[in-house]
Design a protein around this motif. Structure first.
Motif, PDB file in Angstrom:
ATOM      1  N   LEU A 151       0.836  -1.200   0.000  1.00 34.72           N
ATOM      2  CA  LEU A 151       0.000   0.000   0.000  1.00 34.72           C
ATOM      3  C   LEU A 151       0.873   1.252   0.000  1.00 34.72           C
ATOM      4  N   MET A 152       1.901   1.235   0.841  1.00 36.68           N
ATOM      5  CA  MET A 152       2.797   2.395   0.897  1.00 36.68           C
ATOM      6  C   MET A 152       3.486   2.603  -0.450  1.00 36.68           C
ATOM      7  N   PHE A 166       1.167   4.065  -2.980  1.00 36.41           N
ATOM      8  CA  PHE A 166       0.903   5.483  -2.730  1.00 36.41           C
ATOM      9  C   PHE A 166       2.121   6.327  -3.108  1.00 36.41           C
ATOM     10  N   ASP A 167       3.298   5.825  -2.788  1.00 36.28           N
ATOM     11  CA  ASP A 167       4.522   6.535  -3.188  1.00 36.28           C
ATOM     12  C   ASP A 167       4.581   6.717  -4.697  1.00 36.28           C
ATOM     13  N   MET A 198       2.027   6.882  -6.654  1.00 37.75           N
ATOM     14  CA  MET A 198       1.030   7.895  -7.002  1.00 37.75           C
ATOM     15  C   MET A 198       1.589   9.299  -6.805  1.00 37.75           C
ATOM     16  N   LEU A 199       2.422   9.449  -5.793  1.00 36.85           N
ATOM     17  CA  LEU A 199       3.027  10.755  -5.528  1.00 36.85           C
ATOM     18  C   LEU A 199       4.138  11.077  -6.518  1.00 36.85           C
ATOM     19  N   GLY A 200       4.459  10.132  -7.376  1.00 34.39           N
ATOM     20  CA  GLY A 200       5.462  10.409  -8.400  1.00 34.39           C
ATOM     21  C   GLY A 200       6.810   9.786  -8.132  1.00 34.39           C
ATOM     22  N   LYS A 201       6.935   9.042  -7.024  1.00 35.78           N
ATOM     23  CA  LYS A 201       8.213   8.408  -6.718  1.00 35.78           C
ATOM     24  C   LYS A 201       8.390   7.215  -7.661  1.00 35.78           C
ATOM     25  N   ARG A 202       9.540   7.161  -8.331  1.00 39.69           N
ATOM     26  CA  ARG A 202       9.703   6.111  -9.331  1.00 39.69           C
ATOM     27  C   ARG A 202      10.576   4.978  -8.825  1.00 39.69           C
ATOM     28  N   GLU A 203      11.260   5.198  -7.740  1.00 37.99           N
ATOM     29  CA  GLU A 203      12.259   4.250  -7.306  1.00 37.99           C
ATOM     30  C   GLU A 203      11.894   3.779  -5.918  1.00 37.99           C
ATOM     31  N   PHE A 220      13.652   0.310  -9.859  1.00 37.20           N
ATOM     32  CA  PHE A 220      12.659   0.910 -10.750  1.00 37.20           C
ATOM     33  C   PHE A 220      11.706  -0.181 -11.212  1.00 37.20           C
TER      34      PHE A 220
END
Lengths: 389, 480
Positions: free
Chosen positions: A83-84, A87-88, A90-95, A100
């Motif tokens: 889940l985390m 959500f990450d 979704m926030l734009g975190k790619r790594e 990746f």
């Protein structure tokens, strides 16, 4: 009851329920799980209940270990992590933890390396080649998925250029023949050459490595259609999956290549073990999480592989391989050409060649096999500078 | 223990609250005391003794102050003992290492062996092992004796109630600085109502989300920039980095305060507000009225006003302000960075008091806000770098020193991966969400009430997810 009160009660109930259910379920987990369970998915042992005494409390290790103990047993642990991670994303975190997930594939990020330690490795290899200047020494430095699929990575993500790294390494080793596997891997990028959920190459990727070795070492190798391919497992989730726990990526297939004309008989001896194995494949691992270990088993300081009834015996019939785990999928191919192969993993050797009962002069050729990421991070290669003493 | 851990959320908190609610009114302060000691010992199993000694001394001082109501000398001695004792604890644990290091630097020798300092036979390393929250609980407990001396509060004769005030776990490690006066009534008689618990849960979930979801996420960017060799950092990256810290410290600190206020309400206490949208301020003076409000109020009541405040002429006012801001800097940590950081704020506030404040009032709002934020952001560089030289290099880099690239690919990657988080941060530190909720509530109260519950539930669940795999969950106030 008025609506004014109702929604307040509702929030209090929800908050209490979540907290109490999580608390109770986790405490039940703590009481019922074995003392020190192994998490197959995360590929690690969970924290055991810490010892409680004056020293552990005053040094606070009891508290920090208890926190790990508790969070290791929290109910639905892996789902929370998923889940985390989503959500990450979704926030734009790619790594996520250096991995990746792009285009249906997990890719280990490699952004920089310690030039000093790489130079030490290279210098040690050069020194080794000088010490055994009568031997033919080869080096195959394989790129990882990160470079072959670099165009799928997010823009500006800082991925370093492995092609240039390989060239730099080969150029600084004039006595060692560099084997180019980059070209054939990148030409085969549309094929299944790297696992989607693991940092290793697939059997087919390793086969391309085998072809490159054959070409460089002038071995009359087998062609792809000489092999029967067995899909030995199709539910492999590898080391990269252990980091992201991303279920949306299709699990991997473990392929075992066997000669259609029949496999020669091999005997594998693990250094320090009495028992010998009669197969290059330890099929027990197909049932476990760590399925890549099907190839030659777990990492070990030294393996001796003797093979009989070779159909294509080469002039160089004794080969010394110094390697990381990328070689494990490659060696079954090479075993068909050598009566004796000795495999050394420097990470597990802390002495001279003699300490693992190896005399380099007994071998006709030496082959180094590494992937770029391990080679750039593994300081153990520099041990070569004192191992010949 | 800190709030943002699974052990707190799913073990300590439910157990404590169940026992607390179940016990009779008379026993509740004892439960607060015991749970507070456990909470504090979890992080400081040895220094909990320091806290309890400080509590006992202030309690006894209170009794003596009360007993000798008419003996000025005894009262004065008593107050001095309490202050010296509290400041002494702070001095020994927080500042002795710093002072020793500076003495060594002045004399150019190892006059004092910093690595071997003893206090009552206990070896301690003042630079590394500051008892958590010492700056908070000493200030809190001092407020009692000072206020009692000044006649602002009544004596607390019940030792358990007084100890409960100091050890009240919601506010023990990271504020707000709750003064005895703030909770004196509630300590003796409080009612835990449905409304209070409801408000408390909302505050707590908001605070936890601020810390766990927002502050930790954006903080990772600051860590990444800080860990990069400064000569490799582009201008854009340096700004993004310190902006990330600007948001991290706000959401982390105000998140902790919100959690504390929320937990306090769940237990029947109303703690003072600690943050009031500080990043919307138009002047630095306003910023410090809205940032860590309880600290500013403490210095105002117990340092600035007793020194005469602004009632003794401009010269004295300037001096008083200088003292207060020097102390504010020192309070934040024993290092030159904090001293310079606090003192510069003092200088700015004095300048604002002299003329700049009036000028800014006449200019458009956004100019004041840009002016304030620019100074605050530059201030955070001082606040969160290792030493003055590092801070200076960093600030120089922000303005292109050393041939810094304006924009490099790393900074674009930061922008791409943290862009959404930045937007959430920007909106989150304004009063827009609150105003929007209020406006909506006028149209449809049930929609806001139930929609709010859905959002809060989602946030609470998400916090659990972020707590399970804590790759980055720092505690920022170990210096305080």
């Amino acid at each position: 009851m008025t609506d004014k009160k109702l929604h307040k009660i509702l929030l209090i109930v929800i908050f209490s329920l979540i907290t109490l259910v999580m608390a109770t379920a986790t405490v039940i987990n703590c009481l019922t799980l074995p003392e020190r369970p192994f998490s197959e998915t995360e590929n690690r042992y969970l924290q055991k209940f810490p010892e409680f005494n004056f020293d552990t409390v005053t040094e606070k290790t009891f508290m920090s270990d208890f926190e790990s103990y508790f969070s290791d047993r929290v109910v639905l642990r892996e789902d929370w992590i998923r889940l985390m991670n989503s959500f990450d994303r979704m926030l734009g975190k790619r790594e996520i933890k250096g991995v990746f997930t792009e285009d249906g594939r997990m890719i280990e990020a490699w952004k920089s390396y310690d030039a000093d330690s790489v130079n030490k490795n290279l210098a040690a290899m050069q020194q080794f080649a000088e010490a055994y200047d009568k031997k033919k020494v080869y080096f195959m430095l394989a790129p990882t998925a990160q470079d072959i699929y670099s165009e799928t990575l997010p823009a500006n993500c800082g991925a370093a250029n492995q092609k240039a790294f390989i060239k730099m390494c080969y150029d600084s080793l004039p006595l060692i023949t560099g084997i180019d596997v980059y070209t054939s891997l990148s030409a085969a990028k549309n094929d299944y050459i790297y696992y989607r959920t693991d940092h290793h190459w697939t059997s087919y990727g390793a086969f391309l490595g085998y072809e490159a070795v054959c070409k460089a070492m002038q071995i009359n190798g087998f062609a792809l259609n000489d092999f029967n391919i067995e899909h030995a497992a199709n539910d492999f989730r590898g080391t990269l999956y252990s980091k992201t726990l991303d279920n949306s990526i299709q699990p991997d297939v473990i392929d075992i290549y066997t000669l259609a004309t029949g496999e020669p008989k091999s005997e594998i001896k693990v250094f320090g073990e009495e028992q010998t194995y009669d197969s290059l494949y330890q099929r027990d691992f197909l049932e476990k999480k760590d399925k890549y270990s099907t190839f030659l088993g777990l990492n070990t300081p030294k393996l001796d592989i003797t093979t009989e009834n070779l159909s294509k015996v080469e002039n160089d019939s004794k080969l010394l391989i110094i390697k990381d785990s990328y070689a494990n999928a490659l060696i079954p191919f090479l075993s068909k050409h050598y009566s004796d192969i000795t495999v050394l993993d420097l990470r597990y050797i802390n002495g001279t060649f003699e300490s693992v009962e190896v005399n380099v002069n007994d071998y006709d050729a030496v082959l180094f096999v590494y992937n770029v990421i391990t080679f750039s991070q593994d300081t153990n290669v520099s041990k070569l500078s004192f191992m010949s003493e | 223990m800190v709030f943002s851990t699974l052990v707190f959320l799913y073990l300590f908190l439910p157990l404590t609250l169940i026992i607390y609610y179940a016990s009779p009114k008379k026993a509740k302060n004892l439960i607060i005391l015991l749970s507070g000691i456990l909470f504090y010992s979890w992080g400081e199993p040895i220094y909990v003794v320091v806290m309890l000694i400080s509590t006992m001394i202030d309690y006894t001082a209170g009794l003596i102050l009360n007993r000798f109501e008419n003996n000025k000398t005894i009262r004065r001695v008593c107050l001095i003992v309490s202050i010296v004792m509290n400041l002494g604890l702070l001095g020994i644990f927080k500042y002795s290492g710093f002072i020793a290091a500076n003495i060594n630097a002045i004399f150019g020798t190892e006059l004092i062996d910093i690595n071997n300092m003893y206090f009552f036979g206990i070896e301690y390393l003042p630079m590394n092992t500051l008892p958590i929250g010492i700056s908070f609980f000493t200030f809190q407990s001092m407020s009692y004796t000072i206020d009692l001396y000044l006649g602002n509060v009544k004596v607390q004769k019940n030792p358990i109630s007084f100890a409960a005030f100091v050890t009240l776990f919601p506010q023990i490690v990271a504020g707000p600085i709750v003064r005895y006066d703030d909770v004196a009534k509630e300590l003796d008689d409080r009612s835990i109502t449905l409304d209070l618990i409801y408000d408390g849960i909302i505050k707590f979930i908001i605070g936890l989300s601020k810390k766990v979801i927002i502050a930790n996420s954006i903080g990772a960017l600051w860590t990444a920039v800080k860990d990069t060799d400064i000569s490799q950092v582009s201008v854009l990256s340096s700004w993004l980095g310190i902006l990330a810290f600007t948001f991290q410290i706000y959401f982390d600190f105000s998140g902790y305060s919100d959690m504390a206020v929320g937990l306090g309400k769940m237990m029947g206490f109303n703690f003072p507000k600690n943050f009031d949208y500080p990043y919307l301020s138009r002047t630095i003076s306003e910023f410090w009225r809205k940032w860590h409000i309880t600290l500013g109020a403490w210095f105002k009541s117990y340092v600035y006003f007793p020194m005469g405040g602004n009632r003794k002429g401009m010269g004295r006012t300037v001096f008083n302000l200088a003292v207060v801001w020097f102390l504010t800097g020192v309070w934040h940590g024993a290092s030159w960075n904090f001293i310079v950081w606090g003192s510069l704020y003092g200088v700015i506030i004095i300048i604002e008091k002299l003329f700049l404040g009036k000028v800014l009032q006449k200019l458009p709002v956004f100019i004041g806000r840009i002016y304030t934020m620019l100074l605050v952001i530059l201030g955070w560089v001082l606040f969160d770098t290792a030493d003055l030289a590092t801070a200076g290099n960093y600030i120089a880099r922000m303005f292109g020193a050393g041939g810094a690239e304006l924009i490099d690919s790393t900074s674009l990657y930061y922008l791409a991966t943290y862009g959404i988080t930045f937007i959430i941060c920007i909106i989150g530190c304004t009063d827009l969400p609150k105003k929007a909720a209020e406006a909506l509530k006028k149209k449809s109260a049930p929609l806001v009430n139930y929609g709010g519950i859905a959002v809060l539930t989602g946030m609470f669940v998400l916090c659990a997810a972020y707590l399970v795999d804590q790759t980055y969950n720092p505690f920022l106030y170990f210096n305080f």
